[in-house]
Enzyme design. Structure first.
Site, PDB file in Angstrom:
ATOM      1  N   GLU A  93      -3.572  -3.333   3.685  1.00  0.00           N
ATOM      2  CA  GLU A  93      -4.511  -2.125   2.380  1.00  0.00           C
ATOM      3  C   GLU A  93      -5.468  -1.440   3.001  1.00  0.00           C
ATOM      4  O   GLU A  93      -6.035  -0.121   2.492  1.00  0.00           O
ATOM      5  CB  GLU A  93      -4.556  -2.719   0.903  1.00  0.00           C
ATOM      6  CG  GLU A  93      -5.958  -4.100   1.656  1.00  0.00           C
ATOM      7  CD  GLU A  93      -6.235  -4.441  -0.368  1.00  0.00           C
ATOM      8  OE1 GLU A  93      -6.185  -3.347  -1.080  1.00  0.00           O
ATOM      9  OE2 GLU A  93      -6.672  -5.805  -0.086  1.00  0.00           O
ATOM     10  N   ASN A 104     -33.850  -9.266 -10.624  1.00  0.00           N
ATOM     11  CA  ASN A 104     -32.392 -10.344 -10.286  1.00  0.00           C
ATOM     12  C   ASN A 104     -32.035 -11.376  -9.740  1.00  0.00           C
ATOM     13  O   ASN A 104     -33.066 -12.018  -8.630  1.00  0.00           O
ATOM     14  CB  ASN A 104     -32.608  -8.712  -8.888  1.00  0.00           C
ATOM     15  CG  ASN A 104     -31.181  -8.791  -8.239  1.00  0.00           C
ATOM     16  OD1 ASN A 104     -30.164  -9.974  -8.936  1.00  0.00           O
ATOM     17  ND2 ASN A 104     -31.489  -8.302  -6.660  1.00  0.00           N
ATOM     18  N   GLY A 105     -31.294 -11.756 -10.561  1.00  0.00           N
ATOM     19  CA  GLY A 105     -30.357 -13.189  -9.998  1.00  0.00           C
ATOM     20  C   GLY A 105     -30.259 -13.749 -11.280  1.00  0.00           C
ATOM     21  O   GLY A 105     -29.692 -13.532 -12.075  1.00  0.00           O
ATOM     22  N   LYS A 157      -5.067  -7.332   2.734  1.00  0.00           N
ATOM     23  CA  LYS A 157      -5.758  -7.600   3.485  1.00  0.00           C
ATOM     24  C   LYS A 157      -5.090  -6.642   4.338  1.00  0.00           C
ATOM     25  O   LYS A 157      -5.745  -5.306   4.468  1.00  0.00           O
ATOM     26  CB  LYS A 157      -6.301  -8.378   3.824  1.00  0.00           C
ATOM     27  CG  LYS A 157      -7.458  -9.338   2.846  1.00  0.00           C
ATOM     28  CD  LYS A 157      -8.846  -8.913   2.257  1.00  0.00           C
ATOM     29  CE  LYS A 157      -8.589  -7.630   1.276  1.00  0.00           C
ATOM     30  NZ  LYS A 157      -8.517  -8.332   0.086  1.00  0.00           N
ATOM     31  N   CYS A 177     -28.436  -6.478  -9.809  1.00  0.00           N
ATOM     32  CA  CYS A 177     -29.009  -5.312 -10.109  1.00  0.00           C
ATOM     33  C   CYS A 177     -30.306  -5.155  -9.179  1.00  0.00           C
ATOM     34  O   CYS A 177     -29.982  -5.509  -7.995  1.00  0.00           O
ATOM     35  CB  CYS A 177     -29.471  -6.456 -11.476  1.00  0.00           C
ATOM     36  SG  CYS A 177     -29.218  -7.011 -12.430  1.00  0.00           S
ATOM     37  N   GLU A 192      -2.074 -13.522   0.605  1.00  0.00           N
ATOM     38  CA  GLU A 192      -3.990 -12.942   0.460  1.00  0.00           C
ATOM     39  C   GLU A 192      -4.089 -12.105   2.208  1.00  0.00           C
ATOM     40  O   GLU A 192      -4.186 -10.670   2.049  1.00  0.00           O
ATOM     41  CB  GLU A 192      -4.665 -13.493   0.246  1.00  0.00           C
ATOM     42  CG  GLU A 192      -6.565 -12.868   0.688  1.00  0.00           C
ATOM     43  CD  GLU A 192      -6.348 -11.346  -0.624  1.00  0.00           C
ATOM     44  OE1 GLU A 192      -5.399 -11.680  -1.698  1.00  0.00           O
ATOM     45  OE2 GLU A 192      -7.211 -10.403  -0.605  1.00  0.00           O
ATOM     46  N   TRP A 197     -26.891  -5.987 -14.016  1.00  0.00           N
ATOM     47  CA  TRP A 197     -25.500  -5.703 -13.593  1.00  0.00           C
ATOM     48  C   TRP A 197     -25.943  -7.482 -14.338  1.00  0.00           C
ATOM     49  O   TRP A 197     -25.925  -8.730 -14.047  1.00  0.00           O
ATOM     50  CB  TRP A 197     -25.561  -6.507 -11.905  1.00  0.00           C
ATOM     51  CG  TRP A 197     -24.171  -7.463 -12.214  1.00  0.00           C
ATOM     52  CD1 TRP A 197     -23.554  -8.227 -11.802  1.00  0.00           C
ATOM     53  CD2 TRP A 197     -22.670  -6.448 -11.783  1.00  0.00           C
ATOM     54  NE1 TRP A 197     -22.771  -8.469 -12.083  1.00  0.00           N
ATOM     55  CE2 TRP A 197     -21.370  -7.536 -11.933  1.00  0.00           C
ATOM     56  CE3 TRP A 197     -22.244  -5.163 -11.946  1.00  0.00           C
ATOM     57  CZ2 TRP A 197     -20.490  -7.768 -11.636  1.00  0.00           C
ATOM     58  CZ3 TRP A 197     -20.906  -5.153 -11.797  1.00  0.00           C
ATOM     59  CH2 TRP A 197     -20.110  -6.125 -12.217  1.00  0.00           C
ATOM     60  N   HIS A 251      16.029 -17.782   6.314  1.00  0.00           N
ATOM     61  CA  HIS A 251      17.324 -17.243   5.155  1.00  0.00           C
ATOM     62  C   HIS A 251      17.173 -15.836   5.666  1.00  0.00           C
ATOM     63  O   HIS A 251      17.495 -15.069   4.787  1.00  0.00           O
ATOM     64  CB  HIS A 251      16.536 -17.682   4.206  1.00  0.00           C
ATOM     65  CG  HIS A 251      16.747 -18.841   4.366  1.00  0.00           C
ATOM     66  ND1 HIS A 251      18.204 -20.095   3.764  1.00  0.00           N
ATOM     67  CD2 HIS A 251      16.037 -20.514   4.469  1.00  0.00           C
ATOM     68  CE1 HIS A 251      17.035 -21.400   3.909  1.00  0.00           C
ATOM     69  NE2 HIS A 251      15.994 -21.561   4.295  1.00  0.00           N
ATOM     70  N   ARG A 260     -25.253  -0.745  -6.600  1.00  0.00           N
ATOM     71  CA  ARG A 260     -25.022  -1.798  -6.469  1.00  0.00           C
ATOM     72  C   ARG A 260     -24.930  -2.420  -7.539  1.00  0.00           C
ATOM     73  O   ARG A 260     -24.139  -3.200  -7.579  1.00  0.00           O
ATOM     74  CB  ARG A 260     -26.703  -2.364  -6.372  1.00  0.00           C
ATOM     75  CG  ARG A 260     -27.283  -2.404  -5.248  1.00  0.00           C
ATOM     76  CD  ARG A 260     -28.762  -2.609  -5.201  1.00  0.00           C
ATOM     77  NE  ARG A 260     -29.035  -3.924  -5.317  1.00  0.00           N
ATOM     78  CZ  ARG A 260     -29.531  -4.916  -5.267  1.00  0.00           C
ATOM     79  NH1 ARG A 260     -29.532  -4.669  -4.048  1.00  0.00           N
ATOM     80  NH2 ARG A 260     -29.471  -6.015  -5.389  1.00  0.00           N
ATOM     81  N   LYS A 288     -10.080   0.902  -7.582  1.00  0.00           N
ATOM     82  CA  LYS A 288     -10.819  -0.414  -7.690  1.00  0.00           C
ATOM     83  C   LYS A 288     -10.369  -1.167  -8.244  1.00  0.00           C
ATOM     84  O   LYS A 288     -10.278  -2.235  -8.367  1.00  0.00           O
ATOM     85  CB  LYS A 288     -12.102  -0.614  -7.368  1.00  0.00           C
ATOM     86  CG  LYS A 288     -13.108  -1.791  -7.430  1.00  0.00           C
ATOM     87  CD  LYS A 288     -12.798  -2.192  -6.055  1.00  0.00           C
ATOM     88  CE  LYS A 288     -13.069  -3.594  -6.193  1.00  0.00           C
ATOM     89  NZ  LYS A 288     -13.429  -4.793  -4.850  1.00  0.00           N
TER      90      LYS A 288
HETATM   91  C1  AGP Z   1      -7.265  -6.069  -3.756  1.00  0.00           C
HETATM   92  O1  AGP Z   1      -8.092  -6.275  -2.464  1.00  0.00           O
HETATM   93  C2  AGP Z   1      -7.069  -5.599  -4.223  1.00  0.00           C
HETATM   94  N1  AGP Z   1      -8.203  -4.469  -4.355  1.00  0.00           N
HETATM   95  C3  AGP Z   1      -6.441  -5.330  -5.737  1.00  0.00           C
HETATM   96  O2  AGP Z   1      -5.128  -6.101  -5.363  1.00  0.00           O
HETATM   97  C4  AGP Z   1      -6.308  -6.356  -6.774  1.00  0.00           C
HETATM   98  O3  AGP Z   1      -6.941  -7.316  -6.617  1.00  0.00           O
HETATM   99  C5  AGP Z   1      -5.515  -6.407  -8.141  1.00  0.00           C
HETATM  100  O4  AGP Z   1      -5.791  -4.850  -8.208  1.00  0.00           O
HETATM  101  C6  AGP Z   1      -6.338  -6.886  -9.342  1.00  0.00           C
HETATM  102  O5  AGP Z   1      -7.962  -6.498  -9.384  1.00  0.00           O
HETATM  103  P1  AGP Z   1      -8.540  -7.150 -10.715  1.00  0.00           P
HETATM  104  O6  AGP Z   1      -9.265  -8.520 -10.262  1.00  0.00           O
HETATM  105  O7  AGP Z   1      -9.619  -6.104 -10.865  1.00  0.00           O
HETATM  106  O8  AGP Z   1      -7.531  -7.412 -11.667  1.00  0.00           O
END
Ligand code: AGP
Length: 612
Positions: A491, A102-103, A488, A2, A484, A76, A507, A27, A607
């Site tokens: 990407e 906010n919180g 990271k 928020c 992961e 938020w 293998h 935010r 995103k």
């Molecule tokens: C991860 O860094 C990416 N932004 C992407 O893999 C993301 O985790 C994936 O698209 C899933 O998104 P969501 O958690 O909003 O469903």
């Protein structure tokens, strides 16, 4: 998160409040509102669901509201759907008290019960309305705004930054905080309040930082500060030198680093969502012990990092609750004509709650008669609304496209769900459950310690910028984490990388390992450490440059073999991924930043992937 603003001075307040809120839009929010004290002392409140522009239009850019003091908020949602009723500011009976917050007030439910027993009524589903009426209760009972806020501070648990207007105290605005951000700016015959510096930079660079449990009283001629026993505190303002863009990132160069550093608080907030006196309480989630006992199999469905969090959860759930768990990519699950059994629970993990493949998978699971549990970060999102049960992670809005704090919150959710299942199914002892719970409660401080020692990783990352291929390897949960770590890196740095179960390299893929190939070995699982070390020796003997991310207690096994070792504090093996992921996030961040790439908005990525 928020956003809060406040103003008292000689100018019309509404335009100042709206301008401040526009600087806090980054935010993340789902509704907005402002309250302005008119000439007659009456406080006018205007709220809208959706974008701030709707509030600007509704108030004619603030010109429809007259008055020289007011407060504003972008919400938020954490408790109560995003809508106009739940939007802030919230008001007490008769509008005597108006508040923005906010919180998260963790004990709002018990306080609401107490106020209901005193005849209070509620119009919203928010913890903030409860906070407002608690202050009204104390104000009516004891008189004195400062005392009412002091008693509020002593009564509530959780995090808050609040700004409060009292209808019968027209010449001031009160503010207090605990753990949620808030600053106060002193201008020429005016005082400004905000969640963050960007909202007030246009008016002043002289900023007071309110400490936890302190109270501020803002008047046109200045601001005074009090501690919780109402003795006045002398404070000196800090002169802000940041520009507006840097200020949005809290002084960090990128949102991603800001969000990496928010992870200790995110862990605390997500844990506190269900952990009450060290017992896991699923009341808010709605998943009953009866249904848990009836669950014979679990399918976890997700995409990207959420999928990787699901793979960690698979190991933890199977290890603790002894329930068969499979993890499926949502984009595959939805087209595979999945076979779901009676008594099957489908868990859909999604930060945004809007990922098209994950939403479609949820709908397919429901069509096939499965019970569905969503683990999401956005309250009121599509996946949250359509699932039978929802576990809300408390990461706050995540701005950087590459997820860090939301992934961390998903891990925490996975541990807590697995622990809950294991305790209900009695597959682990109370002592074992308590040991893991204690380990989870120690994570925030351990993550903080890792973050404070990040310079060494920054230096190593500088040597990686020319790297072309990287392999991440591990076994068990370390393999899940390698997935992961690999995502990271690729990407945000555009360096090709792959994650491999350490035992699988030989293998085929090991043919790619040559002199100087970078291999990152993750070693946090004591029972598998020897095996992973053997795999590392295999790649080392073929010329690989080995980076090891190792638990402190396993260091002797690897430090003489690896070329560069990053140690993480010792913890329960089930939750070690929460610590090992920190250096992997930092490594990727620094490599990308060193390459001068757009860390927060990597090429080709969105995103939230709301299309197939
Ligand atoms: C991860 O860094 C990416 N932004 C992407 O893999 C993301 O985790 C994936 O698209 C899933 O998104 P969501 O958690 O909003 O469903």
């Amino acid at each position: 998160m928020c956003g809060i603003v406040g103003y008292i001075g000689k100018k019309q307040a509404a335009p100042v409040l709206l301008e401040g809120l526009s600087k806090l839009e980054y935010r993340g929010y789902d509704s907005a509102g402002i309250a302005v004290r008119g000439n007659g002392g009456k406080i006018d409140v205007v709220k809208t669901k959706g974008r701030l522009q709707l509030l600007i239009d509704k108030t004619e850019n603030g010109n429809a509201l007259f008055g020289t003091s007011g407060i504003g908020h972008t919400r938020w949602a954490t408790h109560g759907e995003p809508n106009e009723t739940n939007a802030h500011p919230h008001v007490s009976e008769g509008g005597k008290i108006v508040l923005v917050h906010n919180g998260i007030i963790e004990n709002y439910a018990e306080i609401k019960e107490k106020l209901l027993s005193h005849g209070y009524t509620f119009y919203s589903n928010t913890d903030t309305e409860v906070a407002t009426k608690l202050i009204a209760y104390y104000y009516e009972k004891y008189g004195g705004a400062l005392e009412a806020i002091e008693r509020f501070i002593l009564r509530v648990r959780g995090s808050y930054a609040i700004a409060v207007m009292f209808a019968d105290l027209p010449d001031r605005i009160y503010a207090a905080r605990k753990d949620s951000p808030m600053i106060i700016g002193a201008g020429e015959d005016s005082v400004y309040l905000a969640s963050d510096v960007p909202a007030i930079l246009k008016y002043t660079r002289n900023v007071y930082y309110i400490e936890n449990l302190e109270i501020a009283v803002m008047e046109t001629d200045g601001v005074r500060f009090y501690n919780v026993d109402r003795t006045e505190i002398e404070k000196m303002p800090v002169h802000i030198t940041w520009d507006a863009e840097a200020a949005e990132k809290g002084g960090y160069e990128h949102f991603m680093m800001k969000e990496i550093c928010e992870q200790p608080k995110v862990i605390t907030d997500t844990v506190n969502y269900v952990l009450k006196d060290k017992k896991i309480d699923f009341t808010e989630i709605g998943l009953s012990d009866k249904l848990i006992r009836a669950t014979k199999r679990i399918t976890i469905v997700a995409c990207g990092s959420a999928y990787h969090a699901g793979v960690v959860m698979q190991y933890v759930m199977e290890g603790l609750a002894r329930i068969p768990v499979r993890v499926e990519l949502a984009s595959e699950f939805r087209y595979r004509k999945p076979i779901l059994e009676r008594g099957e629970l489908v868990v859909v993990i999604s930060q945004s709650g809007e990922t098209a493949d994950s939403l479609a998978a949820l709908r397919e699971a429901k069509r096939l008669g499965a019970k569905t549990l969503a683990v999401v970060n956005v309250l009121g999102s599509s996946i949250a609304r359509e699932a039978d049960f929802v576990f809300y992670t408390k990461a706050g809005p995540e701005i950087a496209v590459a997820t860090t704090k939301a992934y961390t919150a998903q891990l925490i959710a996975g541990y807590l769900i697995s622990l809950k299942f294991a305790v209900v199914k009695k597959t682990i002892s109370e002592a074992a459950s308590a040991a893991i719970t204690d380990g989870i409660l120690r994570l925030p401080a351990q993550v903080e310690a890792l973050l404070s020692d990040r310079e060494r990783i920054q230096k190593f990352a500088a040597k990686m910028t020319g790297t072309k291929d990287v392999f991440f390897i591990g076994r068990g949960i370390d393999y899940a984490l390698s997935l992961e770590g690999s995502l990271k890196l690729k990407e945000i740095s555009y360096i090709h990388s792959e994650a491999y179960a350490a035992g699988e390299l030989k293998h085929g893929t090991i043919s790619l390992v040559e002199e100087g190939t970078l291999v990152c070995g993750v070693i946090t699982q004591e029972t598998l450490a020897e095996k992973t070390v053997s795999n590392i020796v295999e790649v080392k003997s073929r010329g690989a440059f080995v980076v090891a991310v190792a638990a402190q207690n396993l260091l002797p096994k690897i430090e003489k073999i690896a070329d560069f070792t990053i140690t993480i504090p010792e913890t329960a093996p089930q939750i070690a991924a929460s610590l090992a992921v920190i250096p992997l996030q930092l490594l990727s961040y620094y490599v990308s930043a060193n390459k001068g790439l757009d860390v927060d908005k990597p090429r080709n990525l969105a995103k939230s992937v709301t299309v197939e």
